[in-house]
Design a protein around this motif. Structure first.
Motif, PDB file in Angstrom:
ATOM      1  N   GLY A 175       8.938  -9.904   0.979  1.00 14.43           N
ATOM      2  CA  GLY A 175       8.019 -10.634   0.131  1.00 14.43           C
ATOM      3  C   GLY A 175       6.658 -10.012   0.010  1.00 14.43           C
ATOM      4  O   GLY A 175       5.843 -10.457  -0.780  1.00 14.43           O
ATOM      5  N   ARG A 176       6.313  -9.017   0.803  1.00 19.86           N
ATOM      6  CA  ARG A 176       5.007  -8.374   0.737  1.00 19.86           C
ATOM      7  C   ARG A 176       5.056  -7.175  -0.209  1.00 19.86           C
ATOM      8  O   ARG A 176       6.102  -6.745  -0.644  1.00 19.86           O
ATOM      9  CB  ARG A 176       4.564  -7.940   2.140  1.00 19.86           C
ATOM     10  CG  ARG A 176       4.397  -9.108   3.110  1.00 19.86           C
ATOM     11  CD  ARG A 176       4.051  -8.621   4.499  1.00 19.86           C
ATOM     12  NE  ARG A 176       3.868  -9.721   5.438  1.00 19.86           N
ATOM     13  CZ  ARG A 176       4.845 -10.328   6.067  1.00 19.86           C
ATOM     14  NH1 ARG A 176       6.085  -9.931   5.897  1.00 19.86           N
ATOM     15  NH2 ARG A 176       4.592 -11.316   6.897  1.00 19.86           N
ATOM     16  N   SER A 177       3.908  -6.615  -0.479  1.00 21.40           N
ATOM     17  CA  SER A 177       3.824  -5.435  -1.360  1.00 21.40           C
ATOM     18  C   SER A 177       4.606  -4.272  -0.775  1.00 21.40           C
ATOM     19  O   SER A 177       4.578  -4.035   0.429  1.00 21.40           O
ATOM     20  CB  SER A 177       2.356  -5.035  -1.560  1.00 21.40           C
ATOM     21  OG  SER A 177       2.284  -3.807  -2.221  1.00 21.40           O
ATOM     22  N   LEU A 178       5.303  -3.510  -1.636  1.00 24.46           N
ATOM     23  CA  LEU A 178       6.096  -2.364  -1.187  1.00 24.46           C
ATOM     24  C   LEU A 178       5.213  -1.222  -0.709  1.00 24.46           C
ATOM     25  O   LEU A 178       5.638  -0.394   0.085  1.00 24.46           O
ATOM     26  CB  LEU A 178       7.005  -1.886  -2.327  1.00 24.46           C
ATOM     27  CG  LEU A 178       8.135  -0.952  -1.946  1.00 24.46           C
ATOM     28  CD1 LEU A 178       9.077  -1.610  -0.960  1.00 24.46           C
ATOM     29  CD2 LEU A 178       8.912  -0.506  -3.195  1.00 24.46           C
ATOM     30  N   GLY A 179       3.977  -1.145  -1.171  1.00 26.54           N
ATOM     31  CA  GLY A 179       3.068  -0.091  -0.740  1.00 26.54           C
ATOM     32  C   GLY A 179       3.184   1.160  -1.601  1.00 26.54           C
ATOM     33  O   GLY A 179       3.984   1.246  -2.521  1.00 26.54           O
ATOM     34  N   THR A 180       2.354   2.137  -1.258  1.00 29.48           N
ATOM     35  CA  THR A 180       2.285   3.359  -2.056  1.00 29.48           C
ATOM     36  C   THR A 180       3.279   4.411  -1.615  1.00 29.48           C
ATOM     37  O   THR A 180       3.535   5.378  -2.346  1.00 29.48           O
ATOM     38  CB  THR A 180       0.878   3.967  -1.951  1.00 29.48           C
ATOM     39  OG1 THR A 180       0.630   4.341  -0.588  1.00 29.48           O
ATOM     40  CG2 THR A 180      -0.167   2.983  -2.412  1.00 29.48           C
ATOM     41  N   GLY A 181       3.842   4.302  -0.425  1.00 32.68           N
ATOM     42  CA  GLY A 181       4.738   5.338   0.058  1.00 32.68           C
ATOM     43  C   GLY A 181       4.007   6.535   0.625  1.00 32.68           C
ATOM     44  O   GLY A 181       4.596   7.604   0.805  1.00 32.68           O
ATOM     45  N   LEU A 182       2.708   6.393   0.920  1.00 33.11           N
ATOM     46  CA  LEU A 182       1.920   7.504   1.445  1.00 33.11           C
ATOM     47  C   LEU A 182       1.537   7.325   2.914  1.00 33.11           C
ATOM     48  O   LEU A 182       1.147   8.282   3.574  1.00 33.11           O
ATOM     49  CB  LEU A 182       0.631   7.677   0.631  1.00 33.11           C
ATOM     50  CG  LEU A 182       0.781   8.144  -0.818  1.00 33.11           C
ATOM     51  CD1 LEU A 182      -0.573   8.169  -1.511  1.00 33.11           C
ATOM     52  CD2 LEU A 182       1.414   9.524  -0.870  1.00 33.11           C
ATOM     53  N   GLY A 183       1.645   6.102   3.413  1.00 38.31           N
ATOM     54  CA  GLY A 183       1.129   5.823   4.755  1.00 38.31           C
ATOM     55  C   GLY A 183       1.783   6.672   5.836  1.00 38.31           C
ATOM     56  O   GLY A 183       1.099   7.303   6.657  1.00 38.31           O
ATOM     57  N   LEU A 184       3.112   6.725   5.874  1.00 44.08           N
ATOM     58  CA  LEU A 184       3.790   7.467   6.927  1.00 44.08           C
ATOM     59  C   LEU A 184       3.637   8.982   6.744  1.00 44.08           C
ATOM     60  O   LEU A 184       3.562   9.716   7.734  1.00 44.08           O
ATOM     61  CB  LEU A 184       5.273   7.093   6.957  1.00 44.08           C
ATOM     62  CG  LEU A 184       5.594   5.655   7.402  1.00 44.08           C
ATOM     63  CD1 LEU A 184       7.090   5.434   7.466  1.00 44.08           C
ATOM     64  CD2 LEU A 184       4.965   5.349   8.757  1.00 44.08           C
ATOM     65  N   SER A 185       3.616   9.463   5.508  1.00 45.07           N
ATOM     66  CA  SER A 185       3.431  10.905   5.296  1.00 45.07           C
ATOM     67  C   SER A 185       2.037  11.329   5.749  1.00 45.07           C
ATOM     68  O   SER A 185       1.865  12.410   6.336  1.00 45.07           O
ATOM     69  CB  SER A 185       3.660  11.270   3.833  1.00 45.07           C
ATOM     70  OG  SER A 185       2.737  10.608   2.992  1.00 45.07           O
ATOM     71  N   ILE A 186       1.023  10.473   5.513  1.00 47.49           N
ATOM     72  CA  ILE A 186      -0.324  10.766   5.992  1.00 47.49           C
ATOM     73  C   ILE A 186      -0.358  10.740   7.519  1.00 47.49           C
ATOM     74  O   ILE A 186      -0.972  11.601   8.172  1.00 47.49           O
ATOM     75  CB  ILE A 186      -1.331   9.763   5.399  1.00 47.49           C
ATOM     76  CG1 ILE A 186      -1.448   9.991   3.881  1.00 47.49           C
ATOM     77  CG2 ILE A 186      -2.694   9.903   6.062  1.00 47.49           C
ATOM     78  CD1 ILE A 186      -2.285   8.936   3.185  1.00 47.49           C
ATOM     79  N   ALA A 187       0.310   9.754   8.124  1.00 52.08           N
ATOM     80  CA  ALA A 187       0.356   9.670   9.585  1.00 52.08           C
ATOM     81  C   ALA A 187       0.982  10.930  10.174  1.00 52.08           C
ATOM     82  O   ALA A 187       0.482  11.482  11.169  1.00 52.08           O
ATOM     83  CB  ALA A 187       1.144   8.429  10.000  1.00 52.08           C
ATOM     84  N   LYS A 188       2.073  11.418   9.578  1.00 55.19           N
ATOM     85  CA  LYS A 188       2.729  12.619  10.089  1.00 55.19           C
ATOM     86  C   LYS A 188       1.787  13.823  10.013  1.00 55.19           C
ATOM     87  O   LYS A 188       1.689  14.613  10.956  1.00 55.19           O
ATOM     88  CB  LYS A 188       3.998  12.884   9.292  1.00 55.19           C
ATOM     89  CG  LYS A 188       4.799  14.098   9.758  1.00 55.19           C
ATOM     90  CD  LYS A 188       6.096  14.218   8.972  1.00 55.19           C
ATOM     91  CE  LYS A 188       6.977  15.347   9.505  1.00 55.19           C
ATOM     92  NZ  LYS A 188       6.373  16.660   9.297  1.00 55.19           N
ATOM     93  N   ALA A 189       1.089  13.978   8.871  1.00 51.05           N
ATOM     94  CA  ALA A 189       0.185  15.119   8.719  1.00 51.05           C
ATOM     95  C   ALA A 189      -0.952  15.053   9.733  1.00 51.05           C
ATOM     96  O   ALA A 189      -1.333  16.077  10.325  1.00 51.05           O
ATOM     97  CB  ALA A 189      -0.368  15.154   7.292  1.00 51.05           C
ATOM     98  N   PHE A 190      -1.536  13.858   9.976  1.00 46.67           N
ATOM     99  CA  PHE A 190      -2.644  13.716  10.926  1.00 46.67           C
ATOM    100  C   PHE A 190      -2.173  13.999  12.360  1.00 46.67           C
ATOM    101  O   PHE A 190      -2.864  14.663  13.137  1.00 46.67           O
ATOM    102  CB  PHE A 190      -3.236  12.312  10.840  1.00 46.67           C
ATOM    103  CG  PHE A 190      -4.089  12.103   9.613  1.00 46.67           C
ATOM    104  CD1 PHE A 190      -4.355  13.146   8.748  1.00 46.67           C
ATOM    105  CD2 PHE A 190      -4.640  10.852   9.328  1.00 46.67           C
ATOM    106  CE1 PHE A 190      -5.150  12.955   7.627  1.00 46.67           C
ATOM    107  CE2 PHE A 190      -5.431  10.655   8.220  1.00 46.67           C
ATOM    108  CZ  PHE A 190      -5.681  11.706   7.358  1.00 46.67           C
TER     109      PHE A 190
END
Length: 898
Positions: A844-859
């Motif tokens: 029921g929540r927003s699906l999001g941009t799909g960038l959060g985990l890829s940014i976490a991996k890069a950091f």
């Protein structure tokens, strides 16, 4: 047959239409053909030029030889004449046709006389007909003239008619490719009269010409040749027209000639005869040479003769083949069946009486076994003019002295051994020692040594062991019979042994060549870089041919030298011109070719299934390539072309993959922008509009709800923009992670405070080990990583609490975020850290941009850590994302040890 079915079958011939389309992009070649000098070819050609000039056609005179004829020179008045090119040759200044000036002037029509002329060595092409072919390929119409005796296929016939050789010759294909062939005819009596009047040559030269060449019989025969060839050309044009327009005609549809040649002088006559036969039948023809598997290919003289025959056949328009086999008749008939040949052309010589009794000739055996195929025999009984007879150098076979020495040595050894044995014991089969000597001679030095050893053995056996001993007479008749039987057995055994020796030598040579090519192909198959391929190729060519080699590849509009052996090899202006020509025309150029032969290099195109990918050049020494070297070079160039093409395709594939990835990134970004920006903006806009229009009539609680939604959606927009900025920094490689001391517990508490602010309805649980050490890293980046993981857990973690754990394992600090939601499908685990990967149901929540985990991996990776996703996590559900970083104590101890 119904009329509509007949119309369907009467379609234009595709090959004829293709040939017509190719002619449309070229210039038109018109050849004025004559039987002999003085018939008026140049006069007729210039008359046509003046008529075109009057019609307003842009026409120039490239080169015309008037030979002092005033009426011919008068026709040049009023026509534009290109200046000739001055060439210094042999201490003299000569004037040649300026091909480059003609291409720069680019008229609609150009007149170039003397089609069969041989150019000076410094010219781009050795023959003028090649200059004319380049003009025609450039789209310029050409008028030219030639006499019938200059055709290659007729040179032997003309030599027999006139008694003098024809030095300047042109391939018959030049005449067959001409758009128009105009016969300029003059009766022989009138031509002789013109010659006597000085209208052909000067008076002194005219008298010599009448006595030698311009005789009534010669001119009549040459006139017949010219008329026949012109008629054949007209017939070919008529057939082409009928095929192009789907008009039914009586032409033959299946004639195909198979021409058999060998390394002898008769083969040239066979090829010329076959060319005339193929021209008369309008048939395709193949020239084939059968070689034995045990033949010594190092016989350079025979191989050069065969190569010259093949080059002559290719000039006359034939296809060439080389076949290896032992049964010549079977191989010829097999190839004839495979190529659907209707006639076989082969040369034959008269055999002497004893040879006719011992064996049949190849033509006789072929005529006996051929079924349904015509066999044409070309004899060598005619007298060859003295000027054409080759100078034969009588010389002993190579290694003859060594063969005699080995034969004598083995026979002497057998004799000495036999005498020693007979001093102790009498043997009835002492002749076996001599048979052993014959076999040893054949094995060591070949067939010549075997024959010599057999003859020596008969003499020694007779002299030392047959009564009366010490003489060459034979007392008993049965000894005579035994002597002849021994001689026959020695010949047979020696022949078999020498043939086995030659087969073994040939097998070793082929095995060596095959192994070298195999090693080279393995080296190329394991090489993906173009430069490595090129360097491997030049070293292989140098090792195989013992000649300097270069490789050039096109870059943009230029051709660049990429590899050379020796590495300091440089190319001159003429070399680069020849290399560019080879690349553009897809044919050999340079030394020993028809284009720029003054260059020391011969250049050959590297042709792959997708076109020409480069050019290979090698130094052409005075000694041409042998047949085995040609085959090895062809195999090397083919493999190199495929390897270069493969590397190019691989590079293009990577570029296309990167482009597709970029397109995918842009599409996902636009999709994310359209959704993740539009939704909060719509909420904010709606709330602001409601406050502006209805704010005064709303309750305080309603206004607070609207302001709260504006604040939440604004924060959501800020997070989205921050993620886009972070991803931009990652793509640009601009992440510079700090290496400060980081208290992991403080970072976890800060991230939790931020998460509780944004997700007040979410419950979080923490478990931080008491002995958790410090770590080296960037506290800001680590906090952003934890927040992104908590945001992801909030969207997909269901209603259960989200847990954060931090502990020490060995020399590492381990952090994990665990939710109890639906989890991640096994097939998606390896994709969750990719950009814009959004899959699953967000409860029921927003699906999001799909960038959060890829940014976490890069950091995480920028700080020297590792990140991993696991699902299911607890009780067959949920997701755990864990991170591992080196502990500060381990990092410090490593530095101290260093």
């Amino acid at each position: 047959m119904p009329e509509n079915d007949r119309d369907l079958t009467r379609r234009p011939d595709p090959d004829a239409l293709l040939a017509l389309a190719e002619k449309g992009s070229r210039g038109k070649l018109t050849v004025f053909l004559g039987a002999a000098p003085g018939v008026g070819k140049t006069y007729a050609m210039l008359t046509r030029a003046r008529r075109l000039k009057e019609e307003g056609v842009d026409i120039v005179i490239g080169l015309v030889e008037t030979h002092g004829r005033s009426e011919t020179a008068a026709l040049l008045q009023g026509l534009e004449v290109l200046p000739r090119r001055e060439v210094s040759h042999g201490g003299r200044t000569l004037h040649e046709f300026d091909l480059d000036a003609a291409l720069a002037r680019r008229p609609r029509v150009i007149v170039v006389d003397e089609l069969a002329h041989t150019n000076i060595g410094e010219s781009r092409h050795p023959k003028r007909y090649q200059d004319i072919e380049e003009l025609v390929d450039a789209g310029i119409d050409v008028l030219t003239a030639v006499n019938i005796q200059h055709l290659e296929s007729l040179s032997d016939v003309v030599a027999q008619i006139a008694g003098v050789p024809v030095r300047e010759r042109i391939p018959d294909t030049v005449l067959s490719r001409a758009d128009d062939v105009l016969l300029v005819d003059l009766p022989p009596t009138e031509l002789i009269e013109r010659l006597k009047e000085g209208k052909v040559y000067l008076p002194e030269n005219a008298r010599r010409a009448v006595d030698r060449f311009f005789r009534l019989g010669n001119l009549t025969a040459l006139r017949e040749l010219a008329l026949r060839r012109t008629a054949d050309r007209v017939d070919d044009q008529m057939v082409d027209y009928l095929k192009q327009n789907a008009i039914e005609g009586p032409w033959a549809a299946g004639e195909r000639l198979l021409v058999c040649v060998g390394p002898d002088r008769l083969s040239e006559k066979v090829v010329r005869t076959a060319s005339r036969l193929a021209s008369g039948l309008n048939a395709d023809w193949i020239v084939v040479s059968i070689e034995r598997a045990d033949r010594d290919s190092a016989d350079s003289q025979a191989m050069r003769q065969l190569d010259e025959t093949f080059r002559l056949a290719e000039q006359l328009g034939a296809e060439t083949r080389r076949v290896v086999g032992s049964d010549f008749v079977e191989e010829i008939l097999k190839l004839a069946r495979r190529e659907h040949a209707t006639q076989i052309v082969i040369g034959t010589r008269r055999q002497r009486f004893p040879l006719r009794l011992l064996r049949r000739s190849l033509p006789d055996a072929l005529a006996e076994r051929a079924s349904g195929v015509g066999v044409h025999l070309v004899t060598d009984s005619g007298e060859t003019p003295a000027a054409l007879k080759p100078v034969r150098k009588r010389a002993l076979p190579k290694g003859f002295g060594r063969a005699l020495a080995i034969a004598a040595g083995t026979v002497i050894s057998a004799t000495v051994l036999g005498v020693l044995i007979e001093s102790f014991i009498i043997l009835q089969n002492i002749s076996l020692l001599y048979l052993l000597a014959v076999l040893a001679s054949a094995t060591l030095a070949g067939y010549v040594a075997a024959i010599a050893a057999a003859l020596f053995s008969v003499l020694a056996y007779n002299f030392f062991f047959i009564e009366p001993v010490g003489t060459f007479t034979v007392a008993e008749p049965h000894e005579v019979f035994a002597l002849f039987v021994f001689l026959a057995a020695a010949f047979l055994a020696g022949g078999l042994a020498s043939r086995i020796r030659e087969q073994a030598k040939a097998a070793r040579r082929r095995a060596t060549a095959t192994q070298a090519l195999y090693d080279f192909s393995r080296k190329l198959s394991g090489t993906a870089d173009v430069d490595d391929v090129l360097w491997a190729t030049v070293t292989q060519i140098q090792a195989t041919l013992r000649r300097n080699a270069v490789l050039l590849l096109p870059e943009g509009e230029d051709l660049v030298l990429k590899a050379a052996w020796p590495p300091d090899t440089e190319l001159g202006v003429s070399d680069m011109t020849a290399a560019r020509w080879s690349l553009e025309k897809k044919e050999p150029a340079g030394s020993d070719t028809d284009t720029l032969p003054t260059s020391p290099f011969q250049f050959r195109p590297l042709t792959s299934p997708h076109g020409v990918v480069g050019v290979c050049g090698f130094v052409q020494n005075a000694k041409p390539l042998e047949i085995n070297e040609e085959r090895a070079l062809a195999a090397i160039l083919d493999q190199t072309a495929i390897a270069v093409d493969r590397a190019r395709l691989s590079r293009e594939s990577l570029q296309q993959a990167a482009q597709l990835e970029g397109d995918k990134f842009r599409a996902a970004l636009l999709s994310s922008l359209s959704h993740d920006l539009r939704t909060p903006l719509a909420t904010i806009t709606g709330a602001v509009t409601s406050l502006r229009e209805l704010g005064a009539r709303m309750t305080a609680e309603s206004r607070d709800d609207l302001l709260k939604s504006i604040e939440e959606e604004s924060d959501r927009l800020m997070r989205f923009v921050a993620n886009l900025l972070d991803m931009t920094r990652i793509e640009a490689g601009a992440i510079n992670a700090k290496r400060d001391w980081v208290d992991v517990a403080d970072v976890i508490r800060s991230a939790l405070e931020r998460a509780r602010k944004y997700f007040p309805d979410r419950e979080f649980e923490t478990s931080i080990a008491a002995d958790l050490p410090l770590m080296r890293g960037d506290s800001v980046l680590l906090g952003q990583v934890l927040f992104n993981l908590l945001d992801n857990a909030n969207r997909f973690g269901g209603e259960e609490p989200v847990s954060i754990y931090a502990r020490k394992e060995g020399d590492e600090v381990v952090l994990s975020v665990t939710d109890l939601g639906r989890g991640i499908a096994p097939a998606d685990l390896e994709h969750v850290f990719e950009k814009f990967f959004r899959k699953g149901k967000p409860d029921g929540r927003s699906l999001g941009t799909g960038l959060g985990l890829s940014i976490a991996k890069a950091f995480v990776e920028a700080m020297g850590g590792q990140i991993k996703a696991e699902s299911p996590a607890v009780k067959r559900r949920g997701t755990r994302i864990s991170m591992r970083f080196p502990a500060a104590e381990a990092d410090l101890s490593e530095k101290e040890r260093g």
